[in-house]
Design a protein around this motif. Structure first.
Motif, PDB file in Angstrom:
ATOM      1  N   LEU A  70       0.672  -1.079   0.213  1.00 35.83           N
ATOM      2  CA  LEU A  70       0.105   0.067  -0.025  1.00 35.83           C
ATOM      3  C   LEU A  70       0.827   1.323   0.016  1.00 35.83           C
ATOM      4  O   LEU A  70       0.718   2.323  -0.756  1.00 35.83           O
ATOM      5  N   THR A  71       1.834   1.142   0.829  1.00 40.21           N
ATOM      6  CA  THR A  71       2.799   2.503   0.796  1.00 40.21           C
ATOM      7  C   THR A  71       3.517   2.666  -0.465  1.00 40.21           C
ATOM      8  O   THR A  71       3.486   3.765  -1.040  1.00 40.21           O
ATOM      9  N   GLU A  72       4.008   1.627  -1.114  1.00 42.07           N
ATOM     10  CA  GLU A  72       4.561   1.748  -2.340  1.00 42.07           C
ATOM     11  C   GLU A  72       3.519   2.196  -3.352  1.00 42.07           C
ATOM     12  O   GLU A  72       3.746   3.328  -4.361  1.00 42.07           O
ATOM     13  N   TYR A  73       2.588   1.899  -3.270  1.00 37.27           N
ATOM     14  CA  TYR A  73       1.340   2.289  -4.362  1.00 37.27           C
ATOM     15  C   TYR A  73       1.073   3.813  -4.273  1.00 37.27           C
ATOM     16  O   TYR A  73       0.959   4.558  -5.241  1.00 37.27           O
ATOM     17  N   VAL A  74       0.748   4.340  -2.756  1.00 42.06           N
ATOM     18  CA  VAL A  74       0.559   5.711  -2.668  1.00 42.06           C
ATOM     19  C   VAL A  74       1.741   6.466  -3.098  1.00 42.06           C
ATOM     20  O   VAL A  74       1.607   7.452  -3.615  1.00 42.06           O
ATOM     21  N   CYS A  75       2.977   5.893  -2.808  1.00 45.13           N
ATOM     22  CA  CYS A  75       4.152   6.756  -3.094  1.00 45.13           C
ATOM     23  C   CYS A  75       4.262   6.818  -4.488  1.00 45.13           C
ATOM     24  O   CYS A  75       4.651   8.081  -5.028  1.00 45.13           O
ATOM     25  N   ARG A  76       4.047   5.644  -5.395  1.00 46.47           N
ATOM     26  CA  ARG A  76       4.186   6.271  -6.812  1.00 46.47           C
ATOM     27  C   ARG A  76       2.989   7.054  -7.415  1.00 46.47           C
ATOM     28  O   ARG A  76       3.305   7.746  -8.345  1.00 46.47           O
ATOM     29  N   ILE A  77       2.028   7.196  -6.809  1.00 46.88           N
ATOM     30  CA  ILE A  77       0.902   8.179  -7.177  1.00 46.88           C
ATOM     31  C   ILE A  77       1.209   9.666  -6.738  1.00 46.88           C
ATOM     32  O   ILE A  77       1.329  10.534  -7.697  1.00 46.88           O
ATOM     33  N   VAL A  78       1.902   9.809  -5.566  1.00 52.66           N
ATOM     34  CA  VAL A  78       2.333  10.893  -5.147  1.00 52.66           C
ATOM     35  C   VAL A  78       3.448  11.699  -5.960  1.00 52.66           C
ATOM     36  O   VAL A  78       3.634  12.755  -6.234  1.00 52.66           O
ATOM     37  N   MET A  79       4.454  10.525  -6.142  1.00 49.13           N
ATOM     38  CA  MET A  79       5.690  10.862  -6.827  1.00 49.13           C
ATOM     39  C   MET A  79       5.417  11.089  -8.478  1.00 49.13           C
ATOM     40  O   MET A  79       6.101  11.001  -9.389  1.00 49.13           O
ATOM     41  N   LYS A  80       4.196  10.767  -9.004  1.00 52.34           N
ATOM     42  CA  LYS A  80       3.762  10.808 -10.481  1.00 52.34           C
ATOM     43  C   LYS A  80       4.671   9.848 -11.150  1.00 52.34           C
ATOM     44  O   LYS A  80       5.401  10.012 -12.240  1.00 52.34           O
ATOM     45  N   ARG A  81       4.799   8.364 -10.676  1.00 56.54           N
ATOM     46  CA  ARG A  81       5.690   7.403 -11.336  1.00 56.54           C
ATOM     47  C   ARG A  81       4.751   6.292 -11.746  1.00 56.54           C
ATOM     48  O   ARG A  81       3.752   6.195 -11.175  1.00 56.54           O
ATOM     49  N   HIS A  82       5.291   5.378 -12.733  1.00 57.53           N
ATOM     50  CA  HIS A  82       4.275   4.355 -12.983  1.00 57.53           C
ATOM     51  C   HIS A  82       4.391   3.420 -11.824  1.00 57.53           C
ATOM     52  O   HIS A  82       5.327   3.515 -10.869  1.00 57.53           O
ATOM     53  N   GLN A  83       3.186   2.731 -11.686  1.00 55.41           N
ATOM     54  CA  GLN A  83       2.949   1.816 -10.722  1.00 55.41           C
ATOM     55  C   GLN A  83       4.074   0.576 -10.808  1.00 55.41           C
ATOM     56  O   GLN A  83       4.112  -0.032 -11.731  1.00 55.41           O
ATOM     57  N   THR A  84       4.850   0.038  -9.756  1.00 54.88           N
ATOM     58  CA  THR A  84       5.617  -0.907  -9.398  1.00 54.88           C
ATOM     59  C   THR A  84       5.173  -2.225  -8.753  1.00 54.88           C
ATOM     60  O   THR A  84       5.905  -3.137  -8.375  1.00 54.88           O
ATOM     61  N   ILE A  85       3.973  -2.110  -8.228  1.00 49.97           N
ATOM     62  CA  ILE A  85       3.737  -3.016  -7.011  1.00 49.97           C
ATOM     63  C   ILE A  85       3.336  -4.396  -7.765  1.00 49.97           C
ATOM     64  O   ILE A  85       3.549  -5.311  -6.936  1.00 49.97           O
ATOM     65  N   GLY A  86       3.263  -4.453  -9.090  1.00 49.15           N
ATOM     66  CA  GLY A  86       2.859  -5.837  -9.545  1.00 49.15           C
ATOM     67  C   GLY A  86       4.321  -6.702  -9.634  1.00 49.15           C
ATOM     68  O   GLY A  86       4.198  -7.804  -9.977  1.00 49.15           O
ATOM     69  N   ASP A  87       5.460  -6.051  -9.493  1.00 46.52           N
ATOM     70  CA  ASP A  87       6.960  -6.818  -9.727  1.00 46.52           C
ATOM     71  C   ASP A  87       7.110  -7.579  -8.109  1.00 46.52           C
ATOM     72  O   ASP A  87       7.977  -8.099  -8.148  1.00 46.52           O
ATOM     73  N   LEU A  88       6.171  -7.298  -7.253  1.00 46.54           N
ATOM     74  CA  LEU A  88       6.257  -8.108  -5.960  1.00 46.54           C
ATOM     75  C   LEU A  88       7.412  -7.856  -5.045  1.00 46.54           C
ATOM     76  O   LEU A  88       7.698  -8.409  -3.977  1.00 46.54           O
ATOM     77  N   SER A  89       8.363  -6.688  -5.358  1.00 45.18           N
ATOM     78  CA  SER A  89       9.360  -6.663  -4.495  1.00 45.18           C
ATOM     79  C   SER A  89       9.144  -5.899  -3.164  1.00 45.18           C
ATOM     80  O   SER A  89       9.709  -6.078  -2.165  1.00 45.18           O
ATOM     81  N   ALA A  90       8.007  -5.197  -3.314  1.00 42.45           N
ATOM     82  CA  ALA A  90       7.206  -4.778  -1.900  1.00 42.45           C
ATOM     83  C   ALA A  90       6.866  -5.833  -1.116  1.00 42.45           C
ATOM     84  O   ALA A  90       7.120  -5.732   0.085  1.00 42.45           O
ATOM     85  N   VAL A  91       6.292  -7.025  -1.600  1.00 44.93           N
ATOM     86  CA  VAL A  91       6.049  -8.092  -0.864  1.00 44.93           C
ATOM     87  C   VAL A  91       7.064  -9.032  -0.493  1.00 44.93           C
ATOM     88  O   VAL A  91       6.880  -9.134   1.095  1.00 44.93           O
ATOM     89  N   VAL A  92       8.260  -8.857  -0.967  1.00 46.44           N
ATOM     90  CA  VAL A  92       9.519  -9.480  -0.535  1.00 46.44           C
ATOM     91  C   VAL A  92      10.123  -8.768   0.707  1.00 46.44           C
ATOM     92  O   VAL A  92      10.260  -9.137   1.774  1.00 46.44           O
TER      93      VAL A  92
END
Length: 335
Positions: free
Chosen positions: A60-82
């Motif tokens: 969730l934190t990575e998802y919100v960060c990418r929105i705030v920083m106006k960058r493409h979403q990366t939560i699908g790469d599973l690195s945040a899960v690890v």
């Protein structure tokens, strides 16, 4: 000669692989599953709760960060899960949830996303979060629950590392010195105090075998890490193999060597660099355990070596064939 074929110039990488970041991270998650199962058996259902909250917070934190920083979403790469799993594996089962969430947010926002996201951070996010939590909440991070005492919050005990350090400082290292510690069999199976993911050596080794079989990591860093550490501990323990075995099975040595020191972003990419990196981690860990105020040194050792990675790679990167070393100009030769 056909003129249809054009020479295409493009940025690296030129050698593409079927492996993706998502596939690699999924393999790491699979390799962590044995340790998650072992921790759940040893410390109860709270293990699942803390792991789920940690993973959810990181994603969730990575998802919100990418929105705030106006960058493409990366939560699908599973690195945040690890990252979430590894942070959960580095805390005691009695850790308050709000402290864990604070560590998760720190790892994703400060250590990872502020430097650009995956591949750009120079420190391991999970280890940086662990060190932050140790510095901020030392009492809670040092409260170790006894295995199988799921409902007894007061059933705490000291980490075996504390007892091993006392044995070393006493100078009396013999067969009777370890009577107050868990047996080596218990140490191997994880029936001892410690963080959630570090206690069961069998589960960690199973994860290592899977990662090696999948060619996600190479043995270079774990072997040089644990090997250099073992040599120092063998000498420090007056060549007592029992002392060495307890050192190898205690603390987060295996968890750190297998899952965190091998992080692609924060470790060298060439063989010589990986050997230097692993040896550095092993030596620093051993020195902190033997002479430092803290019983454990894995987190600090890996973080310190993370900082040195650019210099290690600069000194160990192979020179292209035919490269001529540039001669330094003598002072006063100009003009």
């Amino acid at each position: 000669m056909s003129l249809d074929k054009k020479l295409m110039v493009s940025a690296s990488p030129h050698d593409h692989s079927k492996d993706t970041v998502t596939r690699i991270m999924l393999d790491v998650v699979i390799a962590l599953v044995p340790s998650l199962i072992a921790a759940t058996i040893l410390f109860g259902a709270n293990t699942i709760l803390l792991s789920a909250i940690s993973v959810g917070t990181c994603v969730l934190t990575e998802y919100v960060c990418r929105i705030v920083m106006k960058r493409h979403q990366t939560i699908g790469d599973l690195s945040a899960v690890v990252t979430g799993l590894l942070i959960a594996f580095n805390i005691p089962v009695s850790m308050p949830i709000w402290m864990l969430i604070l560590g998760d947010v720190f790892a994703i926002v400060v250590v990872k996303q502020m430097f650009g996201g995956i591949g750009m951070n120079f420190l391991n996010p999970a280890l940086a979060a662990r060190i932050m939590l140790i510095a901020s909440f030392p009492t809670e991070m040092g409260k170790w629950n006894k295995p199988f005492f799921w409902k007894a919050e007061v059933a705490t005990t000291a980490s075996p590392l504390a007892g091993i350090k006392e044995i070393f400082r006493s100078g009396e290292i013999n067969s009777s010195s370890f009577s107050d510690l868990p047996s080596l069999k218990d140490m191997l199976l994880g029936i001892r105090a410690g963080s959630l993911g570090e206690v069961c050596a069998v589960a960690l080794i199973a994860g290592l075998i899977y990662l090696l079989a999948r060619k996600v990591i190479k043995i270079t860093i774990p072997l040089s890490f644990v090997g250099s550490f073992a040599v120092i501990m063998l000498i420090a323990g007056k060549f007592n193999l029992t002392f060495l075995a307890y050192q190898l099975l205690s603390g987060g040595l295996l968890l750190g060597a297998i899952f965190m020191a091998t992080d692609y972003t924060t470790s060298p990419i060439n063989f010589k660099g990986q050997v230097v990196f692993g040896i550095g981690c092993g030596v620093i860990t051993a020195l902190i355990r033997l002479f430092g105020n803290l019983p454990e040194g894995v987190s600090f050792a890996i973080i310190l070596m993370n900082i040195l990675v650019p210099h290690i790679e600069n000194l160990t990167t192979p020179k292209p064939f035919g490269t001529v070393k540039e001669k330094k100009k003598k002072a006063g030769s100009e003009g």
